[in-house]
Design an enzyme around this catalytic site. Structure first.
Site, PDB file in Angstrom:
ATOM      1  N   ASP A  46       0.996  -1.105  -0.034  1.00 47.94           N
ATOM      2  CA  ASP A  46      -0.010  -0.098  -0.020  1.00 47.94           C
ATOM      3  C   ASP A  46       1.127   1.243   0.146  1.00 47.94           C
ATOM      4  OD1 ASP A  46      -1.954   1.775   0.529  1.00 47.94           O
ATOM      5  OD2 ASP A  46      -3.105   0.890   1.727  1.00 47.94           O
ATOM      6  N   ASP A  47       0.797   1.884  -1.116  1.00 51.71           N
ATOM      7  CA  ASP A  47       1.663   3.338  -1.180  1.00 51.71           C
ATOM      8  C   ASP A  47       3.162   3.077  -1.192  1.00 51.71           C
ATOM      9  OD1 ASP A  47      -0.991   4.133  -0.760  1.00 51.71           O
ATOM     10  OD2 ASP A  47      -0.375   5.709   1.001  1.00 51.71           O
ATOM     11  N   CYS A  86      -6.184   4.178  -3.153  1.00 52.28           N
ATOM     12  CA  CYS A  86      -6.223   2.851  -2.938  1.00 52.28           C
ATOM     13  C   CYS A  86      -7.792   1.989  -3.418  1.00 52.28           C
ATOM     14  CB  CYS A  86      -6.476   2.884  -1.340  1.00 52.28           C
ATOM     15  SG  CYS A  86      -5.064   3.464  -0.366  1.00 52.28           S
ATOM     16  N   ARG A  90      -7.817  -0.904  -6.132  1.00 55.58           N
ATOM     17  CA  ARG A  90      -7.917  -2.310  -5.610  1.00 55.58           C
ATOM     18  C   ARG A  90      -9.287  -2.848  -6.346  1.00 55.58           C
ATOM     19  NH1 ARG A  90      -5.256  -2.883  -0.442  1.00 55.58           N
ATOM     20  NH2 ARG A  90      -4.007  -0.879  -0.730  1.00 55.58           N
ATOM     21  N   LYS A 143      -5.559  -5.669   3.928  1.00 53.42           N
ATOM     22  CA  LYS A 143      -6.551  -4.438   3.828  1.00 53.42           C
ATOM     23  C   LYS A 143      -7.491  -4.744   2.231  1.00 53.42           C
ATOM     24  CE  LYS A 143      -6.182   0.186   2.051  1.00 53.42           C
ATOM     25  NZ  LYS A 143      -5.537   1.321   2.184  1.00 53.42           N
ATOM     26  N   HIS A 145     -10.948  -2.533   1.613  1.00 51.04           N
ATOM     27  CA  HIS A 145     -11.165  -1.016   1.102  1.00 51.04           C
ATOM     28  C   HIS A 145     -12.132  -1.092  -0.121  1.00 51.04           C
ATOM     29  CE1 HIS A 145      -9.423   3.175   1.427  1.00 51.04           C
ATOM     30  NE2 HIS A 145     -10.708   3.266   1.767  1.00 51.04           N
ATOM     31  N   SER A 168      -8.196   1.732   5.214  1.00 49.33           N
ATOM     32  CA  SER A 168      -7.035   2.213   5.685  1.00 49.33           C
ATOM     33  C   SER A 168      -6.688   2.322   7.032  1.00 49.33           C
ATOM     34  CB  SER A 168      -6.846   3.427   4.883  1.00 49.33           C
ATOM     35  OG  SER A 168      -6.798   3.270   3.514  1.00 49.33           O
ATOM     36  N   HIS A 242       1.527   2.375   3.877  1.00 48.15           N
ATOM     37  CA  HIS A 242       0.744   3.413   4.000  1.00 48.15           C
ATOM     38  C   HIS A 242       0.955   4.061   5.467  1.00 48.15           C
ATOM     39  CE1 HIS A 242      -3.121   5.710   4.530  1.00 48.15           C
ATOM     40  NE2 HIS A 242      -3.543   5.332   3.109  1.00 48.15           N
ATOM     41  N   ASP A 294      -0.523  -0.790  -4.656  1.00 51.82           N
ATOM     42  CA  ASP A 294      -1.653  -0.090  -5.191  1.00 51.82           C
ATOM     43  C   ASP A 294      -1.608   1.251  -5.696  1.00 51.82           C
ATOM     44  OD1 ASP A 294      -1.264   1.255  -2.798  1.00 51.82           O
ATOM     45  OD2 ASP A 294      -3.338   1.313  -2.352  1.00 51.82           O
ATOM     46  N   ASN A 295      -0.407   1.984  -5.477  1.00 50.35           N
ATOM     47  CA  ASN A 295      -0.321   3.376  -5.980  1.00 50.35           C
ATOM     48  C   ASN A 295       0.922   4.087  -5.741  1.00 50.35           C
ATOM     49  OD1 ASN A 295      -2.851   3.996  -3.705  1.00 50.35           O
ATOM     50  ND2 ASN A 295      -0.783   4.747  -3.393  1.00 50.35           N
ATOM     51  N   LYS A 315       1.673   9.461  -5.347  1.00 51.10           N
ATOM     52  CA  LYS A 315       0.223   8.890  -5.011  1.00 51.10           C
ATOM     53  C   LYS A 315      -0.870  10.403  -5.328  1.00 51.10           C
ATOM     54  CE  LYS A 315      -2.804   7.486  -1.180  1.00 51.10           C
ATOM     55  NZ  LYS A 315      -3.012   6.875   0.216  1.00 51.10           N
TER      56      LYS A 315
HETATM   57 MG    MG Z   1      -2.807   3.085  -1.366  1.00 56.01          MG
END
Ligand code: MG
Length: 476
Positions: A46-47, A86, A90, A143, A145, A168, A242, A294-295, A315
């Site tokens: 994540d991130d 996010c 996803r 996660k 989301h 998150s 994240h 994811d980003n 992001k």
């Molecule tokens: Mg993310």
């Protein structure tokens, strides 16, 4: 005369027949293992930025396990998440569709929040649902989301088992926690009320974040052990890096990159443990593992955010740093060790690739944006993707075709800067200029015209789904 007890005239004949029987049994067994449907493991950070792994050039974050995955498998240089934040990212990974098609995007609320009433529409087909038709065991550990109300949880979207955070790790902040971004510099578990779920049941609140990566790893290894003899899908969307950043005692304070490095190094450890369990169970040759993010990195958080390496922005943005992410694929005996692919590929392609390898049919009543990465992964030809559309929320900002990328609109990922519309689009050659510094639009009017035509064709064909991120839970 009595018949001989064994109907062979010679020892040699007996030997040949018995050998043939063994060979038949052996080849039947090989055919069976050849026919065995592959397992799929998707490790999803994540991130995490394009520049945050050793195998993507980070000088101080130590990621020996993911570096090994790249050395034994394939590393993509031009791999994209389908969105720069996010929730839509996803949704795209799990449905193989641009978020604008299933409504998992919004210009006012960029992701789902704890007061959101929406989620992934039931008529979408997730990767887990598609693989269930082929008898796969499925688990989501991490996660989600994509909607935290009961009707949207992983267990209602094709996953047999779920363990993780519904959204998150920076959500559900307690009212009296220190205000502003300083809360992230010295995070404490009690500053957030984010719950931990097992299937549809809340088992902890607040979730004890420093032990999340370790517990996800244990859950993943348990699932692999339980399902070693049947095909499975294991989706592990990590909570980190994240913000807020939490590492366990074993990793806290260890990385030369500071706290951000600690959490990435712990995630790398987790990936190593999961890969080791795949080897230990003797199923490595039946298992395709993907790793991605994811980003891009959340640059707003300075040292607490990651790095997109030489790419521009992070992001939230449609500049390369927001959406180009690490992409690794590993499958011993099938993917050539040390392969590097410069083909265009994205997370939606994971959906189509898994379906194709499992012999599962994608839904035929809707557009699927993913393409099968098989030719690229197995060195059997060129990639099938030649176009990629960069959306920010519901709006198309940019398009890439081959090495060229045209921006019709640009905007920083976060902050006060307004969106800028470019009457003459900006054009970058990402081969010559991956950092998007030098606009070459005036040298290539033909390329610009072609890209504008591609965008027009896409725009007129896209059927937009009803927006899912705006509705809020009604308070009494
Ligand atoms: Mg993310």
């Amino acid at each position: 005369m009595l018949a001989p007890p064994f109907p062979f005239k010679s020892g040699l004949q007996r030997f040949l027949v018995v050998s043939a029987l063994f060979a038949t049994a052996f080849s039947a067994q090989s055919a069976q293992s050849e026919q065995r449907l592959p397992n799929f493991v998707i490790l999803f950070a994540d991130d995490l930025g394009y520049g945050d792994l050793g195998c993507y050039g980070h000088p101080t974050i130590r990621t020996p396990n993911l570096d090994r995955m790249a050395a034994e498998g394939l590393r993509f240089t031009d791999f994209y998440s389908a969105a720069s934040v996010c929730t839509p990212s996803r949704a795209a990974l799990l449905t193989g569709r641009y978020p604008v098609r299933n409504g998992m995007c919004s210009d006012t609320r960029r992701v789902l929040f704890p007061d959101s009433a929406g989620g992934l529409p039931q008529d979408e087909t997730t990767l887990a649902e598609a693989l269930k038709t082929k008898g796969y065991a499925t688990a989501c550990i991490g996660k989600w989301h994509l909607g935290h109300l009961p009707q949207y949880l992983p267990t209602r979207n094709g996953f047999d088992y779920y363990f993780g955070l519904p959204y998150s790790n920076d959500m559900d902040r307690v009212a009296d926690a220190k205000l502003g971004r300083s809360i992230f510099l010295d995070p404490k578990v009690e500053y957030w009320k984010v719950p931990l779920l097992q299937n549809a049941k809340m088992i902890e609140q607040p979730a004890h974040q420093p032990s999340l990566t370790r517990r996800y790893t244990a859950e993943a290894i348990k699932f692999i052990g339980q399902n070693r003899s049947k095909p499975f899908l294991l989706y592990v969307p990590y909570a980190f890096p994240h913000v807020p950043l939490f590492a366990s005692d074993r990793f806290a304070g260890q990385s030369p990159r500071g706290l951000y490095g600690d959490v990435v190094e712990e995630m790398d450890w987790s990936a190593g443990e999961i890969m080791a369990s795949i080897r230990k169970e003797g199923i490595a040759e039946h298992t395709l593992v993907f790793f991605s993010s994811d980003n891009g990195p959340w640059l707003l958080f300075n040292e607490q955010g990651g790095s997109a390496g030489l790419l521009r922005e992070g992001k939230g943005s449609t500049w390369e740093g927001g959406m180009r992410v690490p992409g690794l694929a590993w499958w011993p005996g099938k993917i050539k060790a040390g392969a590097v692919s410069r083909d265009l590929a994205c997370t939606m392609d994971i959906f189509s690739t898994c379906l194709s390898l499992a012999g599962a049919s994608p839904p035929s009543d809707r557009e699927i944006d993913g393409v099968d990465l098989g030719p690229v992964l197995f060195g059997k030809g060129k990639g099938r993707r030649d176009l990629f559309f960069y959306y920010r929320d519901t709006q198309l900002y940019a398009v890439r075709k081959g090495p060229f990328k045209a921006h019709f609109m640009t905007r920083a990922g976060y902050g006060d800067e307004k969106a800028e519309t470019h009457d003459r689009p900006l054009l970058f050659h990402l081969g010559h200029d991956p950092a998007e510094k030098f606009d070459v639009a005036k040298d290539h009017p033909d390329v610009l015209a072609d890209l504008a035509k591609e965008v027009e064709r896409h725009r007129t064909a896209v059927v937009r789904g009803p927006l899912q991120l705006e509705e809020r839970i009604k308070s009494n």
